[in-house]
Design a protein around this motif. Structure first.
Motif, short mmCIF file in Angstrom:
data_model
loop_
_atom_site.label_atom_id
_atom_site.label_comp_id
_atom_site.label_asym_id
_atom_site.label_seq_id
_atom_site.Cartn_x
_atom_site.Cartn_y
_atom_site.Cartn_z
N ARG A 116 0.82 -1.22 0.00
CA ARG A 116 0.00 0.00 0.00
C ARG A 116 0.85 1.26 0.00
N LEU A 117 2.15 1.12 0.17
CA LEU A 117 3.04 2.27 0.18
C LEU A 117 3.56 2.56 -1.21
N GLU A 121 8.24 5.40 -0.25
CA GLU A 121 7.84 5.18 1.14
C GLU A 121 8.30 3.82 1.63
N ARG A 155 4.58 8.70 7.34
CA ARG A 155 3.40 8.24 6.61
C ARG A 155 3.38 6.72 6.52
N ARG A 159 0.48 4.22 8.03
CA ARG A 159 -0.31 3.36 7.14
C ARG A 159 -0.15 1.89 7.49
N ALA A 162 -1.96 1.31 10.93
CA ALA A 162 -3.42 1.39 10.84
C ALA A 162 -4.03 0.08 10.35
N ASN A 163 -3.26 -0.69 9.60
CA ASN A 163 -3.77 -1.93 9.04
C ASN A 163 -3.15 -3.17 9.67
#
Length: 311
Positions: A116-117, A121, A155, A159, A162-163
């Protein structure tokens, strides 16, 4: 190339392979990236390279970023055809593993979340979390500012966190949960099987390497059905696998996994994420290209007795 230059490269090969694996999620691609780095090292004017480790890390990281940005990689990851390549406990690509952050960065769960990055990132996150590079060093590797490095890692951490639903589980406790789960899955005790799954459990499978896209399951009932079907013996499965496998529990990327083994060949793997005494996620992998390195490592491994023969 003189032997000293070769030795200097070989001294860092293990670290580079570990970095490339975390960035790419594939041992085969990581090995290719390391070999491409060697070719660049071979052709370089090494007299002008002041810090070889920094130079090699920069070249390798940019080669990995190029792979992540390639049209093929973007397509595969976008349509959901991609799973990380599992590695058996003791594989040098899993190092370093001294801290929780280092171990977490190589787990199948986090390797999947890192999809997802953005590529940058992902690189900043791995360099910082797994290899403890300073923001100044990361800025030099990626040709960005220190401020940008700090923003990217912030970031990325947000991220991933959070998951990321589970913390680090005790290996012995996690194994006991998997053993109980397997006993329920192979005995027809559907009610007990469902009870061993978290409310938000998920499962993903490559469909024995035959599906065009990954197969995904949500809800405890659907995951339980997927598991029961997967372990149910059939003649078609025996033909596809090339025999009747024995099932072993092993550590894969730091988490318990069930490996289906025929003679000395791993033909399937189901990796578990365990938290709070229950199974939170499963990843089923049977595509031969994703299991090649794990299978090779298994042949050098002294396994425990199989937990069962189901097929």
């Amino acid at each position: 190339m003189d032997s000293a230059a070769i030795d200097r490269f070989e001294d860092g090969r293990g670290r580079m392979a570990s970095l490339a694996y975390r960035l790419l999620g594939s041992a085969a691609d990581a090995e290719d990236a390391v070999q491409d780095t060697f070719l660049r090292w071979q052709a370089a004017d090494r007299e002008r390279i002041e810090v070889p480790e920094a130079w090699l890390t920069k070249v390798l990281t940019h080669l990995c970023l190029d792979r992540l940005r390639s049209a093929q990689a973007r397509h595969e990851r976008a349509v959901g055809d991609w799973l990380p390549e599992p590695l058996l406990e003791g594989d040098p690509m899993l190092g370093p593993a001294d801290t929780f952050e280092q171990r977490e960065s190589v787990s199948l769960a986090v390797l999947t979340l890192m999809e997802r990055l953005s590529p940058v990132e992902r690189a900043v996150y791995v360099l910082r979390e797994a290899f403890s590079y300073s923001h100044a060093e990361i800025a030099g590797i990626l040709d960005i500012t220190e401020s940008a490095s700090q923003q990217h890692v912030h970031r990325a951490r947000v991220r991933v966190a959070a998951n990321r639903r589970r913390g680090e589980a005790d290996p012995a406790s996690a194994r006991r949960v998997v053993e109980e789960f397997l006993a329920a899955a192979t005995s027809g005790r559907t009610e007990r099987l469902v009870a061993l799954l978290t409310d938000d459990v998920t499962a993903v499978s490559d469909g024995a390497g035959l599906a065009r896209r990954l197969l995904r399951y949500r809800t405890r009932e659907r995951v339980a059905s997927f598991v029961r079907a997967g372990f149910k013996p059939t003649a078609a499965k025996r033909r596809l696998a090339g025999g009747s496998p024995a099932f072993h529990i092993a550590l894969v990327n730091g988490s318990p996994a069930v490996l289906a083994v025929i003679e000395d060949r791993v033909v399937g793997a189901v990796a578990f994420e365990v938290g709070d005494g229950k199974v939170a996620s499963l990843r089923g992998i049977a595509a031969a290209d994703r299991l090649a390195r794990l299978s090779a490592a298994w042949r050098q491994h002294e396994p425990d007795a199989p937990v069962f023969h189901a097929w």
